[in-house]
Design an enzyme around this catalytic site. Sequence first.
Site, PDB file in Angstrom:
ATOM      1  N   ASP A   1       0.817  -1.198   0.125  1.00  0.00           N
ATOM      2  CA  ASP A   1      -0.155  -0.121  -0.046  1.00  0.00           C
ATOM      3  C   ASP A   1       0.973   1.330   0.007  1.00  0.00           C
ATOM      4  OD1 ASP A   1      -2.104   1.405   0.007  1.00  0.00           O
ATOM      5  OD2 ASP A   1      -2.855   0.704   1.961  1.00  0.00           O
TER       6      ASP A   1
ATOM      7  N   ASP B   1     -10.937   2.360  -3.348  1.00  0.00           N
ATOM      8  CA  ASP B   1     -11.344   1.924  -1.881  1.00  0.00           C
ATOM      9  C   ASP B   1     -12.839   2.011  -2.086  1.00  0.00           C
ATOM     10  OD1 ASP B   1      -9.080   1.323  -0.379  1.00  0.00           O
ATOM     11  OD2 ASP B   1      -8.815   3.410   0.163  1.00  0.00           O
TER      12      ASP B   1
END
Length: 719
Positions: free
Chosen positions: A472, A540
């Site tokens: 990430d 997301d």
Amino acid sequence: MNITANKNIFVINGKRYTYAMYVNDAGYLQHAYYGKKISVSDVHYYINSIGGRLEPKSDDKNYDMAFDTMPTEYGFFAHGDYREPSVIIERKDGAAMSRLKYKSYCITDGAPDVKGMPHARNGGKTLRITLADEFSDTHIVLNYTAFDDCDVLVRNAEIKNIGKDTVILKKAFSCCIELPDDDYKFMRLCGAWAAERTPVVSRIEQGIMKIQSLRGASSHQSNPFGAFLRNGCVEEEGKCYGFQLVYSGSFSITAEKGYNGAVRIQGGINDTNFGWKLGCGDNFVTPQVALCYSDGGLGFLSRNYEDFLREHVISPEYVYKPRPVVINNWEATYFDFDNEKLFEIIDEAVELGVDTFVLDDGWFGKRNDDTSGLGDWRVNDKKLKGGLNTVIDRCKKRGLKFGLWFEPEAISEDSDLYRAHPDWAIGKDGVAPARWRNQLVLDFTRAEVVDYVLDAVSKILCEHDISYVKWDFNRSLSDFYSRTLDNQGEFAHRYILGVCELAEKLTKAFPNVFFEGCAGGGGRFDAGMLYYFPQIWTSDNTDAYERSKIQWGTSLCYPMSAMSCHVSACPNHQTGRTISLYTRANVASLGAFGYELDPSKLQDDDKCEIKKQIENYKRNESLILKGDTYRLSSPFNGKEFCIMRVSKDKMRALVVYECLRGRRTEHIIKLCGLDEDKVYLVNELGISASGSALMKIGLPLTSLGDYESVMLTLEVALS
Ligand code: DGJ
């Protein structure tokens, strides 16, 4: 594919395109043609009768003033060309004008090995044309790599200092293409966090249109891809050009319409605050650009990019391998978990049929919220009693594989790493750094920082049985400064080179670990990252309405198998919207499939449904991994979303249709990409019809309400 070089005329022929250039009487390399495939003799006709005639004679005293409208292969600064240059080479005395003249060429097998950066691999042929700058001691090599299996032409430039003095490259774009007129619209993928890659189309007017990222990563806001659409270009018809960077750092792509109506398109490393010291004998290699010409609309463009990225960019070991169906704990727990909670998720997940449990953020250091712990890649055994192995053992006992989250580039001020090495965080002493999600970024221009992270992450991977890593990156860069770099203009590019180095070393050292990219959702979804990570967390935002738009935009130039897509709980955590589990799964199954929810909170009938969804996904997975995309109806019309996947041999297909807003009464959807002469069985509807009928007449769909959907599977009926 073939490349010919004859009497200083260079012709590259792909399956359906031709790219041609020539050296004019005055010795300059000129662009001649890029478009529908034509013969070499047609190229010669063009150059002799049209191209050359537009130019002044080489002995004309005002010749230099013609540079401003001449179609060049690499734009140089000053000396008569007033458009944006491709390169600026500043010498010791401050002079920066250039005049690039043709010097030589060669043709080599394969694509050039761009060391330390993602690049095209596996086959192809490369034409290398060397230009010499008349005013500075530099040579510029323009590379053009063509392939047999896709209509993508890869370009980049290498700039070599052949003099004694150091020069500064103040700009070094990867390539320049010149379109002879302005009848184009510029399509780019814009967006924001949770709304990545939304296509935006506008006319090109006189002046410069630019898309860029100054964030150190390609970004949520702007993707390193642009398409230039001729009037009338739609999904399966019309002409367009694609321009896709194989690069993940700060970039720009510009379209400049000159006063004569011609359009110059260029791009590469963002030149804002760029300055690269090129010492004697040094060679600067720019990132590659994948160009594509399509005369079959955006669909043909997308399919060529998908083939190119699968065959020539993504790791051949993983590209066509079935993907683990994962369950990720992020939205189930956020930072709030312990062994018992994870065991509960794991035990329930096994019953559903997932393959891998991925433990997200919060397992390390003192990380109970986003204010601390980043950089301390040691298991938090206060939170996970007995360490990570207790969780991994639980997975193994239940037959699940285990995956783990890292954010290798990040550092929290409240971390042991920061306390030991505050200077490793990007920033300048005396200037408060810009914080974002309470975190700073590590200075990846420094070798010792990259080495430290490599060791720390490797240690965890060596000591545990981990088969999947989610990498990430949750913020943009902002304080562009390294305490150790003597030339700060190199910072942004050196940062991403550091990221590439770590990705290269980790993926090489752990070839059995499957790496997924992520950047606060889809903030670094680009061909550069795909070189290291076969799939990337798309966004997301997992709401099945928003996802239809995000996945549609992403499919314009990236493979479906590269889009990591999860079914999450409702009400959706990003939008608050509730959409049926069936529709959420249908939309997520147009990508690498998984779940992002707490299975212990599911009702029994949802569990049964999920089991079936996973079985179903696995049955259709080869279409996602190896098939072709046909986009049938755009979610941006507000009414419906429909995408279809067809196997290369046209024996199988998958259609996902989602009604967005407003009831759709019974209606017909025309399919695409089938074999006209084959008879297909549409399993769910019990209909048999020829490919021709399904494409020309269509398939009847029942009435559907808001966010209702259908998934249809087609196979060639056995005669
Ligand atoms: C952003 C990612 O996109 C999420 O999936 C999750 O991993 C969080 N970061 C964790 O901090």
